[in-house]
Design a protein around this motif. Structure first.
Motif, short mmCIF file in Angstrom:
data_model
loop_
_atom_site.label_atom_id
_atom_site.label_comp_id
_atom_site.label_asym_id
_atom_site.label_seq_id
_atom_site.Cartn_x
_atom_site.Cartn_y
_atom_site.Cartn_z
N SER A 47 -2.90 20.73 -19.58
CA SER A 47 -3.05 20.51 -18.14
C SER A 47 -3.08 19.01 -17.83
O SER A 47 -3.18 18.62 -16.68
CB SER A 47 -4.33 21.18 -17.63
N ARG A 48 -2.99 18.19 -18.89
CA ARG A 48 -3.09 16.74 -18.72
C ARG A 48 -1.75 16.01 -18.79
O ARG A 48 -1.69 14.83 -18.50
CB ARG A 48 -4.02 16.16 -19.79
N ARG A 49 -0.71 16.71 -19.16
CA ARG A 49 0.58 16.03 -19.30
C ARG A 49 1.09 15.60 -17.94
O ARG A 49 0.78 16.20 -16.92
CB ARG A 49 1.60 16.91 -20.02
N LYS A 50 1.89 14.53 -17.93
CA LYS A 50 2.40 13.97 -16.68
C LYS A 50 3.87 14.27 -16.49
O LYS A 50 4.47 13.87 -15.50
CB LYS A 50 2.19 12.45 -16.68
N SER A 51 4.47 14.97 -17.43
CA SER A 51 5.89 15.27 -17.38
C SER A 51 6.09 16.76 -17.65
O SER A 51 5.12 17.50 -17.83
CB SER A 51 6.59 14.42 -18.45
N SER A 52 7.34 17.18 -17.71
CA SER A 52 7.63 18.59 -18.01
C SER A 52 7.20 18.88 -19.45
O SER A 52 7.11 17.96 -20.28
CB SER A 52 9.11 18.87 -17.84
N PRO A 53 6.96 20.15 -19.77
CA PRO A 53 6.59 20.49 -21.14
C PRO A 53 7.64 20.03 -22.16
O PRO A 53 7.30 19.50 -23.22
CB PRO A 53 6.47 22.01 -21.13
N PHE A 54 8.92 20.20 -21.82
CA PHE A 54 9.98 19.77 -22.73
C PHE A 54 9.90 18.27 -23.00
O PHE A 54 9.92 17.83 -24.15
CB PHE A 54 11.36 20.13 -22.18
N ARG A 55 9.81 17.49 -21.95
CA ARG A 55 9.77 16.02 -22.12
C ARG A 55 8.52 15.58 -22.87
O ARG A 55 8.59 14.67 -23.69
CB ARG A 55 9.86 15.33 -20.77
N SER A 56 7.40 16.21 -22.60
CA SER A 56 6.16 15.85 -23.31
C SER A 56 6.28 16.16 -24.79
O SER A 56 5.90 15.33 -25.63
CB SER A 56 4.98 16.62 -22.72
N ALA A 57 6.79 17.34 -25.11
CA ALA A 57 6.93 17.73 -26.52
C ALA A 57 7.92 16.83 -27.25
O ALA A 57 7.66 16.35 -28.35
CB ALA A 57 7.36 19.19 -26.61
N MET A 58 9.07 16.58 -26.61
CA MET A 58 10.09 15.74 -27.24
C MET A 58 9.59 14.30 -27.39
O MET A 58 9.84 13.65 -28.40
CB MET A 58 11.38 15.78 -26.42
N SER A 59 8.86 13.82 -26.40
CA SER A 59 8.32 12.46 -26.48
C SER A 59 7.34 12.32 -27.64
O SER A 59 7.36 11.32 -28.36
CB SER A 59 7.62 12.09 -25.17
N MET A 60 6.50 13.30 -27.83
CA MET A 60 5.53 13.24 -28.93
C MET A 60 6.25 13.29 -30.27
O MET A 60 5.91 12.56 -31.20
CB MET A 60 4.51 14.37 -28.82
N LEU A 61 7.28 14.11 -30.37
CA LEU A 61 8.05 14.20 -31.62
C LEU A 61 8.77 12.87 -31.90
O LEU A 61 8.71 12.35 -33.01
CB LEU A 61 9.06 15.35 -31.53
N ASN A 62 9.41 12.32 -30.89
CA ASN A 62 10.08 11.02 -31.07
C ASN A 62 9.09 9.92 -31.40
O ASN A 62 9.37 9.06 -32.24
CB ASN A 62 10.87 10.64 -29.81
N PHE A 63 7.95 9.93 -30.75
CA PHE A 63 6.91 8.94 -31.03
C PHE A 63 6.51 9.00 -32.50
O PHE A 63 6.43 7.98 -33.18
CB PHE A 63 5.70 9.20 -30.12
N TYR A 64 6.29 10.21 -32.99
CA TYR A 64 5.88 10.35 -34.39
C TYR A 64 6.97 9.85 -35.33
O TYR A 64 6.68 9.11 -36.28
CB TYR A 64 5.52 11.81 -34.70
N ILE A 65 8.21 10.25 -35.08
CA ILE A 65 9.32 9.82 -35.93
C ILE A 65 9.44 8.30 -35.93
O ILE A 65 9.58 7.67 -36.98
CB ILE A 65 10.65 10.46 -35.48
N ASN A 66 9.38 7.70 -34.76
CA ASN A 66 9.52 6.24 -34.66
C ASN A 66 8.36 5.50 -35.31
O ASN A 66 8.55 4.46 -35.94
CB ASN A 66 9.65 5.82 -33.20
N ARG A 67 7.16 5.98 -35.16
CA ARG A 67 6.00 5.29 -35.71
C ARG A 67 5.85 5.52 -37.21
O ARG A 67 5.40 4.65 -37.93
CB ARG A 67 4.71 5.73 -34.99
#
Length: 96
Positions: A47-67
């Motif tokens: 309930s805290r995300r600021k974007s669509s569920p797809f964008r939030s999930a993909m952003s977290m996955l990309n963040f992990y891969i990049n970091r």
């Protein structure tokens, strides 16, 4: 805190994301579908995300891969890249 115990800011974000609660070890799975499903579930339940569920999930996955970067072995990086395609399928988006 000893240097070996000190958390990096990226680890802290992954573990304590304000956008969504992640299942522990989600990125360590050997199954791209399980990674995608866990991210989808977390994003939809948040309930805290600021974007669509797809964008939030993909952003977290990309963040992990990049970091994680060079610390990921080739097999795990490929699994995480495949998880992106599974995530796209889960959200009825065109896989790349």
């Amino acid at each position: 805190m000893a240097k070996s115990q000190k958390k990096k800011w990226s680890q802290d974000v992954t573990e304590n994301s304000d956008a969504m609660d992640l299942k522990e070890g989600v990125f360590k799975s050997h199954d791209p579908k399980k990674i995608a499903d866990a991210l989808k579930h977390s994003a939809e339940a948040s309930s805290r995300r600021k974007s669509s569920p797809f964008r939030s999930a993909m952003s977290m996955l990309n963040f992990y891969i990049n970091r994680a970067g060079n610390q990921l072995d080739k097999k795990q990086k490929n699994r995480l890249e495949e998880a992106k395609n599974e995530l796209r399928k889960d959200f009825h988006r065109k896989p790349k």
